[in-house]
Design an enzyme around this catalytic site. Structure first.
Site, PDB file in Angstrom:
ATOM      1  N   ASN A   1      -7.303  -1.561  -1.713  1.00  0.00           N
ATOM      2  CA  ASN A   1      -5.879  -1.251  -1.805  1.00  0.00           C
ATOM      3  C   ASN A   1      -5.156  -2.047  -2.884  1.00  0.00           C
ATOM      4  O   ASN A   1      -4.106  -1.620  -3.367  1.00  0.00           O
ATOM      5  CB  ASN A   1      -5.214  -1.443  -0.443  1.00  0.00           C
ATOM      6  CG  ASN A   1      -5.539  -0.284   0.476  1.00  0.00           C
ATOM      7  OD1 ASN A   1      -5.466   0.871   0.080  1.00  0.00           O
ATOM      8  ND2 ASN A   1      -5.946  -0.579   1.701  1.00  0.00           N
TER       9      ASN A   1
ATOM     10  N   HIS B   1     -12.896  -3.371   7.465  1.00  0.00           N
ATOM     11  CA  HIS B   1     -11.988  -2.332   6.987  1.00  0.00           C
ATOM     12  C   HIS B   1     -12.751  -1.035   6.751  1.00  0.00           C
ATOM     13  O   HIS B   1     -13.464  -0.881   5.752  1.00  0.00           O
ATOM     14  CB  HIS B   1     -11.300  -2.806   5.702  1.00  0.00           C
ATOM     15  CG  HIS B   1     -10.336  -1.810   5.138  1.00  0.00           C
ATOM     16  ND1 HIS B   1     -10.026  -1.733   3.795  1.00  0.00           N
ATOM     17  CD2 HIS B   1      -9.595  -0.839   5.746  1.00  0.00           C
ATOM     18  CE1 HIS B   1      -9.159  -0.764   3.601  1.00  0.00           C
ATOM     19  NE2 HIS B   1      -8.887  -0.208   4.765  1.00  0.00           N
TER      20      HIS B   1
END
Length: 285
Positions: free
Chosen positions: A191, A141
């Site tokens: 997140n 990511h």
């Protein structure tokens, strides 16, 4: 570490082009794949512009720009990815789309290849289960803008092998990034923590607690954040924030992740942030 030299990047949007940029800049051979040539043309133009900016800042020499670009091959033919040793999927944040890409990569790539996904929230374990090589599926990511941001969350699925993890971790280091090991859970670390903050800020706007400008000022001046949560939401994309919140809500089954109705209305209106010139704030075209 396996001697990784050939990289496939699937998806030539903002993240995919940035990922191709950093791999090529670090000496890897990159094949950038998307469904239409216009997306690839736009990505290559963006990479050229961003390499020029890096040269202007002294981060690389002007002489390195063309050799870096020459290491990127653009294609609309996924079948041509057969030689890749590491694939990084950077399709939009929708499970069905990513699943389709992963199934295709599993068919096309050599059995030894590692399949990585740049997903910001979707389960690595679930993606791995679509393939015949779950031990070689991992999260990689990156953060936007990819050439600038140092962090890469390297996310282990339930089946990810130690050797796959070690390879991807070392590749991230070769890119000049700082990899951080994370285990698979909805939203990972970044997140899972960030999106509830953005969501609560949106609720504060919707309920008239404060203006977007005031909320962002509180975080910049009171918490020393370089940008406020609503400016950051516009930068990420309101639609992307909404998609991630829905993944968190479904993944945890917890109402605390319920997306703010204002975010839903903004996406319905096409107010997606910087990329549409309007979000919580308005931007010059």
């Amino acid at each position: 570490m396996a001697d990784i030299q050939s990289i496939a990047v699937i998806g030539a949007g903002t993240m995919g082009s940035g990922i191709a940029h950093v791999f090529a800049r670090s000496g890897f051979q990159v094949t950038l794949c998307d469904v239409e040539q216009r997306f690839l043309d736009r990505a290559l133009a963006s990479i050229r512009t961003n390499l020029g900016r890096e040269a202007a800042k002294g981060k690389l020499s002007e002489a390195e720009i063309e050799p870096t670009l020459s290491r990127i091959r653009a294609t609309v033919d996924m079948q041509s990815l057969t030689g890749a040793e590491l694939a990084v999927e950077a399709a939009p944040e929708r499970y069905e789309l990513k699943a389709e890409v992963f199934r295709a990569l599993d068919r096309i790539l050599p059995s030894t290849a590692i399949l990585a996904t740049n997903t910001s929230s979707i389960s690595i374990t679930k993606m791995a289960a679509l393939t015949r090589r779950p031990a070689q599926v991992i999260g990689m990511h990156f953060f936007n803008p990819v050439p600038v941001m140092a962090l890469v969350e390297v996310v282990r699925g339930m089946a990810t092998s130690d050797s796959s993890f070690a390879t991807v971790y070392e590749v991230a280091v070769l890119l000049g990034k700082t990899p951080v090991e994370v285990n698979d859970a909805p939203g990972f670390v970044s997140n899972r923590v960030l999106m509830p903050l953005i969501n609560e800020a949106a609720f504060a706007v919707m309920e008239g607690v404060a203006t977007p400008e005031a909320i962002d000022q509180v975080f910049k001046l009171g918490m020393a954040h370089p940008m406020g949560p609503l400016t950051l939401a516009d930068f990420i994309g309101i639609d992307v924030c909404l998609d991630i919140l829905r993944v968190l809500q479904e993944g945890f089954g917890d109402p605390k992740y319920r997306p703010c109705p204002l975010l839903v209305r903004m996406v319905d209106a096409g107010w997606l942030g910087r990329k549409s010139n309007r979000g919580f704030f308005t931007y010059e075209k």
